[in-house]
Design a protein around this motif. Structure first.
Motif, short mmCIF file in Angstrom:
data_model
loop_
_atom_site.label_atom_id
_atom_site.label_comp_id
_atom_site.label_asym_id
_atom_site.label_seq_id
_atom_site.Cartn_x
_atom_site.Cartn_y
_atom_site.Cartn_z
N CYS A 61 0.84 -1.19 0.00
CA CYS A 61 0.00 0.00 0.00
C CYS A 61 0.88 1.25 0.00
O CYS A 61 0.70 2.15 -0.82
N GLN A 62 1.85 1.27 0.88
CA GLN A 62 2.69 2.45 1.03
C GLN A 62 3.63 2.66 -0.16
O GLN A 62 3.74 3.77 -0.69
N VAL A 66 0.32 3.95 -3.11
CA VAL A 66 0.31 5.41 -2.91
C VAL A 66 0.92 6.14 -4.11
O VAL A 66 0.31 7.08 -4.64
N GLN A 75 -9.53 11.30 -5.67
CA GLN A 75 -8.84 10.28 -4.90
C GLN A 75 -9.86 9.27 -4.37
O GLN A 75 -10.97 9.64 -4.01
N ILE A 106 -6.16 6.51 2.41
CA ILE A 106 -4.88 7.19 2.17
C ILE A 106 -5.03 8.60 2.72
O ILE A 106 -5.91 9.35 2.28
N HIS A 110 -0.10 8.46 3.42
CA HIS A 110 0.11 7.28 4.28
C HIS A 110 -1.11 6.37 4.25
O HIS A 110 -2.26 6.85 4.20
N CYS A 111 -0.87 5.08 4.31
CA CYS A 111 -1.94 4.09 4.33
C CYS A 111 -2.41 3.87 5.75
O CYS A 111 -1.60 3.58 6.64
#
Length: 116
Positions: A61-62, A66, A75, A106, A110-111
């Motif tokens: 994810c990060q 992202v 988004q 998000i 950041h996740c």
């Protein structure tokens, strides 16, 4: 983000490849992007337990998601990352398959883990 073979590095070192990204199926929180990954190491005998897979999903994810969605407008409200030990069509169930799912929002790049 990926190596020459299309593999995406994760903390556990397991082999992870992107199956597909789905952004046209609504989610419970509004606009939802789904990143579906093949992760054969989570299957029976693969040796990757849920906690290890979760750390890999958070890292994906990060480090992968992202940057991929940074310039997307609007988004998504939610990002869902899924691992499957075998390729399955979106929404398909297979009692022989091992699948893990986690949802993230998000915020400021950041996740953040969301209840799923």
């Amino acid at each position: 983000m990926t190596d020459a073979a299309g593999l995406i590095p994760v903390p556990s070192g397991q082999v992870v490849t992107l199956l597909d990204t789905i952004w046209n199926e609504p989610g419970p929180s509004g606009l939802t992007f789904r990143f579906r990954f093949l992760a054969p190491g989570i299957g029976s005998g693969g040796g990757i337990d849920y906690d290890t897979a979760f750390a890999d999903m958070l890292a994906l994810c990060q480090a992968y998601v992202v940057p991929k969605i940074a310039d997307v407008l609007p988004q998504p409200e939610q990002v869902i990352i899924s691992f499957s030990d075998r390729p399955l069509p979106f929404g398909a169930a297979d009692p022989e398959a091992t699948q893990y799912f986690e949802a993230f929002s998000i915020q400021d790049g950041h996740c953040i883990l969301e209840a799923f």
